[in-house]
Scaffold this motif. Sequence first.
Motif, PDB file in Angstrom:
ATOM      1  N   ARG A 293       0.873  -1.169   0.000  1.00 51.81           N
ATOM      2  CA  ARG A 293       0.000   0.000   0.000  1.00 51.81           C
ATOM      3  C   ARG A 293       0.916   1.226   0.000  1.00 51.81           C
ATOM      4  O   ARG A 293       1.145   1.876   1.019  1.00 51.81           O
ATOM      5  CB  ARG A 293      -0.877  -0.050   1.255  1.00 51.81           C
ATOM      6  CG  ARG A 293      -2.059   0.895   1.282  1.00 51.81           C
ATOM      7  CD  ARG A 293      -2.830   0.699   2.588  1.00 51.81           C
ATOM      8  NE  ARG A 293      -3.952   1.589   2.688  1.00 51.81           N
ATOM      9  CZ  ARG A 293      -4.699   1.729   3.785  1.00 51.81           C
ATOM     10  NH1 ARG A 293      -4.404   1.008   4.861  1.00 51.81           N
ATOM     11  NH2 ARG A 293      -5.706   2.576   3.817  1.00 51.81           N
ATOM     12  N   ARG A 294       1.452   1.526  -1.154  1.00 53.83           N
ATOM     13  CA  ARG A 294       2.594   2.423  -1.233  1.00 53.83           C
ATOM     14  C   ARG A 294       2.287   3.871  -0.891  1.00 53.83           C
ATOM     15  O   ARG A 294       3.180   4.623  -0.490  1.00 53.83           O
ATOM     16  CB  ARG A 294       3.202   2.347  -2.639  1.00 53.83           C
ATOM     17  CG  ARG A 294       3.815   0.982  -2.938  1.00 53.83           C
ATOM     18  CD  ARG A 294       4.480   0.952  -4.287  1.00 53.83           C
ATOM     19  NE  ARG A 294       5.153  -0.318  -4.529  1.00 53.83           N
ATOM     20  CZ  ARG A 294       5.818  -0.592  -5.637  1.00 53.83           C
ATOM     21  NH1 ARG A 294       5.886   0.300  -6.610  1.00 53.83           N
ATOM     22  NH2 ARG A 294       6.407  -1.759  -5.783  1.00 53.83           N
ATOM     23  N   ASP A 295       1.035   4.297  -1.080  1.00 52.86           N
ATOM     24  CA  ASP A 295       0.741   5.714  -0.857  1.00 52.86           C
ATOM     25  C   ASP A 295       0.212   5.999   0.538  1.00 52.86           C
ATOM     26  O   ASP A 295      -0.211   7.120   0.819  1.00 52.86           O
ATOM     27  CB  ASP A 295      -0.241   6.236  -1.920  1.00 52.86           C
ATOM     28  CG  ASP A 295      -1.678   5.761  -1.684  1.00 52.86           C
ATOM     29  OD1 ASP A 295      -1.866   4.771  -0.948  1.00 52.86           O
ATOM     30  OD2 ASP A 295      -2.615   6.381  -2.232  1.00 52.86           O
ATOM     31  N   TRP A 296       0.224   5.012   1.427  1.00 56.23           N
ATOM     32  CA  TRP A 296      -0.345   5.195   2.761  1.00 56.23           C
ATOM     33  C   TRP A 296       0.776   5.459   3.762  1.00 56.23           C
ATOM     34  O   TRP A 296       1.614   4.590   4.015  1.00 56.23           O
ATOM     35  CB  TRP A 296      -1.146   3.964   3.172  1.00 56.23           C
ATOM     36  CG  TRP A 296      -1.950   4.158   4.414  1.00 56.23           C
ATOM     37  CD1 TRP A 296      -1.770   3.525   5.608  1.00 56.23           C
ATOM     38  CD2 TRP A 296      -3.052   5.052   4.600  1.00 56.23           C
ATOM     39  NE1 TRP A 296      -2.692   3.962   6.518  1.00 56.23           N
ATOM     40  CE2 TRP A 296      -3.498   4.912   5.926  1.00 56.23           C
ATOM     41  CE3 TRP A 296      -3.700   5.967   3.761  1.00 56.23           C
ATOM     42  CZ2 TRP A 296      -4.557   5.645   6.448  1.00 56.23           C
ATOM     43  CZ3 TRP A 296      -4.764   6.696   4.267  1.00 56.23           C
ATOM     44  CH2 TRP A 296      -5.186   6.531   5.597  1.00 56.23           C
ATOM     45  N   PRO A 297       0.846   6.664   4.376  1.00 59.60           N
ATOM     46  CA  PRO A 297       1.989   7.023   5.229  1.00 59.60           C
ATOM     47  C   PRO A 297       2.208   6.107   6.426  1.00 59.60           C
ATOM     48  O   PRO A 297       3.329   5.992   6.925  1.00 59.60           O
ATOM     49  CB  PRO A 297       1.635   8.445   5.685  1.00 59.60           C
ATOM     50  CG  PRO A 297       0.747   8.989   4.609  1.00 59.60           C
ATOM     51  CD  PRO A 297      -0.052   7.809   4.148  1.00 59.60           C
TER      52      PRO A 297
END
Length: 359
Positions: A293-297
């Motif tokens: 989930r690459r865009d989740w900080p």
Amino acid sequence: MPHLFVAVTAHGYGHLAQVAPVVSELKRRLPDLRISLQGNIAPAFANARLPAGYRHIPSAADVPLPMDGPLTTRWADGLADYLAFDLDYPAHRARQRRLFEQTRPDLVLADIPWLPLDVARSMGIACAGLCSLSWYDILIESPVGDRLPTAFAQRMQRAYSGADLFLRPTPSMPMRWLPNGRDIGPIAQPRRRDPLRLRERVGRPATESLVLMQFGGTGHLRLGGASRLMDGVHLLSPNADAARGRDDLTPIETAGGTVLEVLASCDALITKPGYGTFAEAACNGIPVLSVERRDWPESRWLVDWLAEQVPLREVSASDFAAAGIREPLAELLAEGIAEPVAPTGVAEAADLLLDLLAR
């Protein structure tokens, strides 16, 4: 009769799932505790996680981030939603104040809308945040973080830092800027492991590994490839649609079990980074195949912690869509079940919140 007012963000199921074990523990210790839940949460899910007799107030105290499925956040749309909410903040604040005047809570617990904390503090009501993240930290570290207006960011920070406590369950984003932050252990509701009973329920032989595939409440991913993933593996899912076109998948409802029961008794889990599922996996010792989930900080904090607790492999969304997960899944199944982590955060949170209630 003490009154606990719980406000949750309806961004999937995770926020209610995170706070529910603590609410249940408080109810166990204080049987006469009244519980109110504020949030646009599906009643069936709330009923499954909270003690009986709570009052549901189906109104939002903040805005959820819009998603395109479980892996992709619509950041620009989400920022617009947040700014529209903030533009009308005085009206939201007045409505929340009226709600507290009507319900008269003794303690407000937020996971993790900032508005109820802001209003509770202004009214002299004891209040606490409980979450592995804050929406300030998520937004400021997101792709739209440089577009976050300073006044809005400061409003969120003041609300979170103004609470009596902000409980950070393991694993959490650091949130070191919080003067009221308190680190506690993991929060989960582990179930008794009984793989034989699970196999009986789904009618699968002992020679097969049972793998739960679930992605939370923000949508589903479809496993590509052939109608069978690999020999010796049978998939289980809470999503009945996932079974379409597959010979190797049984919906959980067919077996008559809950997600938590199946998770505790399966041989591996396929999921995305998310606090609730990761904490439950660790506290049941279940190996995890995680779709990035690459865009989740928050992801890196969750993944790094889980890798220290149970066997873990990560795959890309494209590999998952192409069924390119056979090798890492086989490795996880070979490593087997790990020693479960103790969910110590439940009792720790209850202790601290009871102190607030007693003031």
